[in-house]
Design a protein around this motif. Structure first.
Motif: not given
Length: 344
Positions: A221-223, A239-243, A249-252, A269-272
């Protein structure tokens, strides 16, 4: 009374009874008894599952033809407990027009060429299917923020080799840190590596590598996995997120697995994830992916683990003797690290 008595001769004890005296148990549901004979569905159409969402399956039918269309489908009862996953080739009946409001049924799952799986942890033999029929795995890892995890990449490689899927590595955020030290861990493995910066995605190179293949994208997650997918396919809108600045850690952000077409190929594309269990993996499949070392293993004693402390291991002896050169040492180190990861 003789067992061979005349059938025309009335038996005095039962002479007063006829057909109307038989009591038939009523059918409370007023339906016909179920038959074990199932329909053959000879007119079923074939399609590829591209999304799974709460019991509804998105399916592409007649790809690359004038009749190409998307269907929404449910599972037919005759599938039993068989799971339908993204990437499955299936056969459908019902309303296969693809018109708004139409609904078809998946009645068969065609044989799968590959199956990427993971377990909850290494002690759990219950597998969770991620995607079917993928032939490439795009492992996305960040050079920093979050820090790259060698062991997690090792686990992805183990799962890919076990499934017979070719791995590709893309390391993102190289503008934040030099990835050389991290990449040195994989010097003995023969797979393509792409380096990416936030301001410079190698879009053309990666897109070319995906053509004609079904590629599953995996990563912590978050890469920047979904960011990469959006760069490859601007209309994907993943959808994209931030660390998190505190935990690192990254968010799912991606909550579902979806298959997206890119030219003549597909990217899934798969969930982190933060863990990748290998409780289902057969260690023999890992060695098969190192074809040069697998050939040497034929001379190993039965039950050889091919680890550094394994006695009379032909692979270790030949590599230490320099028969495979420096690259042989790197490949043996990679093999032993993956086997150790699995054994642990």
């Amino acid at each position: 009374m003789s067992w061979l008595s005349d059938p025309d001769e009335d038996d005095g004890a039962y002479a007063e009874y006829d057909e109307s005296s038989i009591r038939v148990r009523p059918n409370p549901k007023a339906n016909k008894p179920r038959s074990k004979i199932r329909p053959e569905h000879k007119n079923a159409v074939s399609g590829r599952v591209f999304s799974v969402d709460r019991g509804r399956y998105g399916v592409w039918v007649a790809e690359n033809t004038e009749e190409e269309r998307q269907l929404v489908a449910t599972r037919a009862r005759e599938l039993g407990k068989k799971s339908v996953v993204t990437g499955d080739w299936v056969e459908l009946v019902g309303d296969t027009s693809g018109d708004e409001g139409s609904l078809s049924r998946i009645v068969r799952i065609q044989p799968r060429a590959t199956l990427l799986r993971r377990s909850a942890d290494d002690t759990d033999a219950v597998e969770r299917i991620i995607v079917a029929n993928a032939d490439q795995m795009l492992i996305v890892v960040a050079a920093a923020n979050p820090e790259p995890r060698t062991r997690l990449v090792d686990r992805y490689l183990v799962a890919a080799f076990d499934a017979g899927i070719t791995p590709i590595l893309c390391i993102t955020k190289t503008d934040l840190a030099d990835p050389s030290e991290f990449l040195a861990n994989f010097a003995g493995l023969e797979f393509r590596i792409f380096e990416s910066r936030d301001d410079d995605f190698p879009i053309d190179e990666i897109s070319e590598a995906l053509q004609g293949h079904t590629t599953v994208a995996v990563g912590h997650s978050g890469v920047g996995k979904s960011t990469l997918v959006n760069a490859l396919l601007p209309d994907a809108n993943r959808a994209v997120g931030r660390v998190n600045d505190v935990t690192g850690r990254g968010r799912h952000t991606s909550s579902s697995t979806v298959s997206l077409r890119i030219g003549s190929g597909w990217i899934v594309d798969t969930p982190g994830v933060r863990s990748f269990g290998l409780g289902h993996v057969d260690p023999a499949n890992i060695l098969k992916s190192f074809t040069d070392l697998a050939e040497l293993s034929l001379q190993c004693p039965r039950g050889c683990t091919h680890l550094p402390d394994s006695p009379d291991c032909a692979i270790v002896e030949r590599v230490e003797a320099g028969d495979l050169g420096e690259i042989g040492k790197l490949r043996l180190d990679s093999l032993q690290r993956l086997l150790t990861t699995l054994a642990a």
